[in-house]
Design an enzyme around this catalytic site. Structure first.
Site, short mmCIF file in Angstrom:
data_model
loop_
_atom_site.label_atom_id
_atom_site.label_comp_id
_atom_site.label_asym_id
_atom_site.label_seq_id
_atom_site.Cartn_x
_atom_site.Cartn_y
_atom_site.Cartn_z
N ASP A 1 0.75 -1.20 0.13
CA ASP A 1 -0.13 0.04 -0.27
C ASP A 1 0.81 1.25 0.07
O ASP A 1 1.78 1.18 0.27
CB ASP A 1 -0.66 0.12 1.09
CG ASP A 1 -1.98 -0.69 1.26
OD1 ASP A 1 -2.64 -1.06 -0.20
OD2 ASP A 1 -2.76 -1.15 2.25
N TYR B 1 6.84 -9.61 7.37
CA TYR B 1 6.69 -8.50 8.01
C TYR B 1 7.02 -7.78 9.40
O TYR B 1 6.98 -8.58 10.11
CB TYR B 1 5.07 -8.11 7.73
CG TYR B 1 4.68 -7.92 6.37
CD1 TYR B 1 4.55 -6.65 5.46
CD2 TYR B 1 3.97 -8.78 5.70
CE1 TYR B 1 4.15 -6.53 4.28
CE2 TYR B 1 3.55 -8.94 4.36
CZ TYR B 1 3.54 -7.48 3.81
OH TYR B 1 3.10 -7.47 2.39
#
Lengths: 252, 252
Positions: A52, A111
């Site tokens: 994103d 992540y």
């Protein structure tokens, strides 16, 4: 024609996310334009993940099928020299099987979410971390994070408007630890739903501030109800940290 | 009316330097505008140093004489809330003697210059370090840096167009050390001429690549000839690191 796999990193604050869009600066768009300048080709840049706007990558892979004859060892510098923004670095390049696909052959991703735990945010973490001014019980958050490990339907941890067939994902590892003024949440899984890591972080902070209990997490997962989980943490703190192919983190 | 001393930090890449200018975003200009929004006053922001465009500050002090009655402990957050850019952080505020002047009362400053010593620059050091791809002999550069210590006319290490009465400055300490992929040059002095630290870095890199010898530095200083020293290193790697008043680094 060769199929080349590139390892890159990028600073997400400079881009409207990975995916190419009209009238917006994106990582994929900038790479495609640099390839065009360097080789004259209109290549298809296949990325390992659709990050994103504002999300960073310490490690990111893409593959591209190209007629260009530039040797793999020269390609990273050549691509960066083709006016690629300084917020993208090309670390390495190697030739892979012609049908290798950086997105579909990815087996595991890691992540990291970075929280700057200070009352006085540093200007050097601006857009690179979430600032959180309150006390953090790292041990409690770490205990809560362990509830994410396993294979579950993570509908409660997925943006409500996401359209995917299955919301079942496997989380292999999840932990919260302190690194100086930073609190880091690190999570490995076979795939991640839209906003999944950021909702996990919002939920762990709810555990920290007592809004929910540590052991509420299994029932929140079970509910499959997005409204039961925490808020979606801002993108600024999120880093794609490692990408695994064939079980191993590879050196492209 | 109180005289308030503020400790701040800023990320220089976002600004055209410290000093207020028409039609350019500067640290001083942004602070003045935030004061105006917060207190309605047109204050005079007296900074400890005039940093150039792109130069960062891990620690920076300014003082301001103000009628505002905001308590010192609330002032940092209040000022940041007055739409101060995220690239400036206000760490603390304290009342000082009415005639205290952040510029003239400063006794010593420490600068740090950061060189990212890698073949593949990280996007996270973009505009925050100088990238240098070649091998670095840290011991040799450190030995060369020691020649800067003392009281000298540093004309050879001053931008040719700088207009100051005296170019004599005292350097108290200077060293080069490695911190992972980073090479850092740290220097303390009673004052610094225009571009002085950046020319010192350019000269130390000339020593590293053999263009000049380590022990040439005393004669370069003695020459007072700018053309004998190295190039001016880019601003991206330069950080004002510590500011000393009354002999001590103070907590504002």
């Amino acid at each position: 024609m060769r199929n080349l796999l590139f390892k890159i990193a990028f600073q997400g604050a400079a881009f409207h996310g990975w995916q190419q869009q009209e009238n917006a600066i994106t990582v994929q768009g900038e790479l495609k334009a640099a390839f065009k300048r360097l080789t004259g080709e209109n290549v298809n840049i296949i990325g390992c993940s659709r990050t994103d706007a504002g999300v960073h990558a310490n490690e990111y892979f893409f593959n591209v099928r190209t007629e260009a004859t530039i040797p793999v060892e020269s390609f990273p510098v050549a691509l960066m020299s083709a006016k690629l923004p300084g917020e993208i670095s090309v670390y390495s390049c190697k030739e892979v099987d012609f049908d290798f696909n950086a997105r579909f052959d990815c087996e595991k991703k890691e992540y990291e979410y970075v929280i700057e735990n200070t009352k006085t945010p540093s200007p050097f973490y601006y857009k690179r971390a979430m600032n959180y001014k309150y006390d953090v019980d790292v041990e409690l958050m770490n205990k809560a994070a362990k509830h994410f490990i396993g294979t579950f339907d993570f509908s409660a941890f997925c943006a409500a408007d996401a359209q995917v067939k299955s919301k079942v994902r496997t989380i292999y590892d999840a932990s919260v630890f302190r690194d100086g003024d930073l609190i880091k949440f690190r999570v490995q899984g076979n795939g991640f739903l839209y906003n999944m890591v950021r909702i996990m972080v919002g939920t762990l902070l709810y555990v920290n501030n007592g809004k929910i209990k540590c052991d509420d997490i299994p029932s929140i997962i079970e509910s499959k109800d997005r409204t039961k989980a925490g808020i979606t943490a801002i993108p600024d703190g999120l880093y794609l940290n490692k990408v695994f192919y064939g079980g191993e983190s590879i050196e492209a």
